[in-house]
Design an enzyme around this catalytic site. Structure first.
Site, short mmCIF file in Angstrom:
data_model
loop_
_atom_site.label_atom_id
_atom_site.label_comp_id
_atom_site.label_asym_id
_atom_site.label_seq_id
_atom_site.Cartn_x
_atom_site.Cartn_y
_atom_site.Cartn_z
N GLU A 132 0.84 -1.19 0.00
CA GLU A 132 0.00 0.00 0.00
C GLU A 132 0.88 1.25 0.00
O GLU A 132 1.86 1.32 0.73
CB GLU A 132 -0.87 -0.04 1.25
CG GLU A 132 -1.70 1.16 1.55
CD GLU A 132 -2.40 1.05 2.91
OE1 GLU A 132 -3.22 1.94 3.19
OE2 GLU A 132 -2.10 0.09 3.66
N ASP A 190 13.13 -3.19 14.75
CA ASP A 190 14.16 -2.31 14.18
C ASP A 190 13.61 -0.89 14.12
O ASP A 190 13.73 -0.19 13.12
CB ASP A 190 14.56 -2.80 12.79
CG ASP A 190 15.85 -2.14 12.29
OD1 ASP A 190 16.59 -1.56 13.11
OD2 ASP A 190 16.11 -2.21 11.07
#
Length: 296
Positions: free
Chosen positions: A103, A205
């Site tokens: 997206e 992360d």
């Protein structure tokens, strides 16, 4: 197109998206996006809408399929306070490059710290009985060993620190004095990490480059997800800055951290410092040594 392989990628993307949507998808335009230091990144406009595409010919074959798994798991846990881009297709390397179609999120907005903090806390409430993940994946370009385990201390010692130290020793070499220092720290982890709590889904992360401000609020990107102790998330969160006090206040209002989490914070930074040394070399080793000495 730029002639570096993107024409082949676009043709393959059209084919795969046509399968996904059940109709012919044509890419009408493609614009290069900045910010990626590892992969090619573009916004592609098609007759079925706009998408975000990243691709690479020189990476681990499954790096994007593993990233897609992380995104889908985070999407399950997110309640809409933070966005997680929807995955449309992830492809491994074969005769054409690996790519990931997601997206497209429209950049925009100003300070979204409160929503980001609250949303991350809600993701951390998504729990598992074991530590690990459904597949090994990657923190940056570094393999993460996600074999399931029952104990967080054991998981962090064996699947994260020891696993990474072994890779460093094999790829860069490691002085025996440093190796003994890290082994001594590994032996003390059960004394340094007293609060065994249930495994939380973490991004893995989350530095400032791996979330973005969009017109629909903050969005999490480029994850290295696992079910871990949620304090581990804050090792990378606190490492480079970019997260305001409003972010931390919102997080703690939603899901308060243990009062001693800051004392253990550098212990979790150690994983990311070692990973940076594994990837880039340089002064990160001395930073890792200084952290280890602090806890001995």
């Amino acid at each position: 197109m730029d002639g570096n392989g993107s024409d082949r990628v676009i043709r393959e993307v059209e084919k795969r998206l046509s399968e996904v949507f059940g109709e012919t998808v044509n890419v009408m335009s493609s614009s290069v996006l900045s910010g990626g230091c590892i992969n090619h990144a573009s916004k592609i406009d098609t007759n079925c809408g706009s998408f975000f595409l990243k691709w690479n010919s020189y990476c681990e074959s499954d790096i994007f399929t593993r990233e897609a798994e992380s995104l889908r798991e985070l999407s399950k846990a997110s309640d809409g306070t933070v966005s997680v881009p929807k995955v449309f297709y992830a492809k491994e390397i074969d005769e054409t490059p690996a790519f990931l179609v997601m997206e497209y999120l429209e950049p925009g907005g100003s300070d979204q710290s409160v929503r980001l903090g609250r949303g991350l806390a809600r993701i951390h409430k998504y729990r598992h009985d074991k530590f690990g993940f459904y597949s090994d994946n990657y923190c940056g370009a570094t393999t993460q060993n996600n074999n399931w385990g029952d104990s967080w201390v054991s998981f962090y010692r064996n699947r994260r620190l020891s696993f990474l130290i072994t890779m460093i020793r094999e790829s860069r070499g490691l002085d025996s004095s440093y190796l003994r220092l890290f082994e001594k720290l590994l032996d003390r982890l059960n004394l340094l990490i007293p609060n065994e709590e249930k495994a939380s889904l973490i991004h893995g992360d989350l530095w400032s480059g791996n979330y973005m401000l969009t017109t629909n609020g903050p969005a999490l990107i480029d994850p290295a997800a696992s079910y871990s102790h949620r304090e581990m998330e804050f090792g990378i969160v606190s490492m480079f800055g970019g997260f305001s006090s409003r972010f931390f206040d919102a997080y703690n209002e939603e899901f308060p951290l243990d009062s001693g989490w800051r004392e253990r914070n550098q212990l979790y930074q150690l994983y990311h410092v070692l990973n940076h040394y594994y990837l880039f070399g340089g002064a990160y080793l001395q930073q890792a040594v200084a952290i280890a000495k602090r806890y001995l």
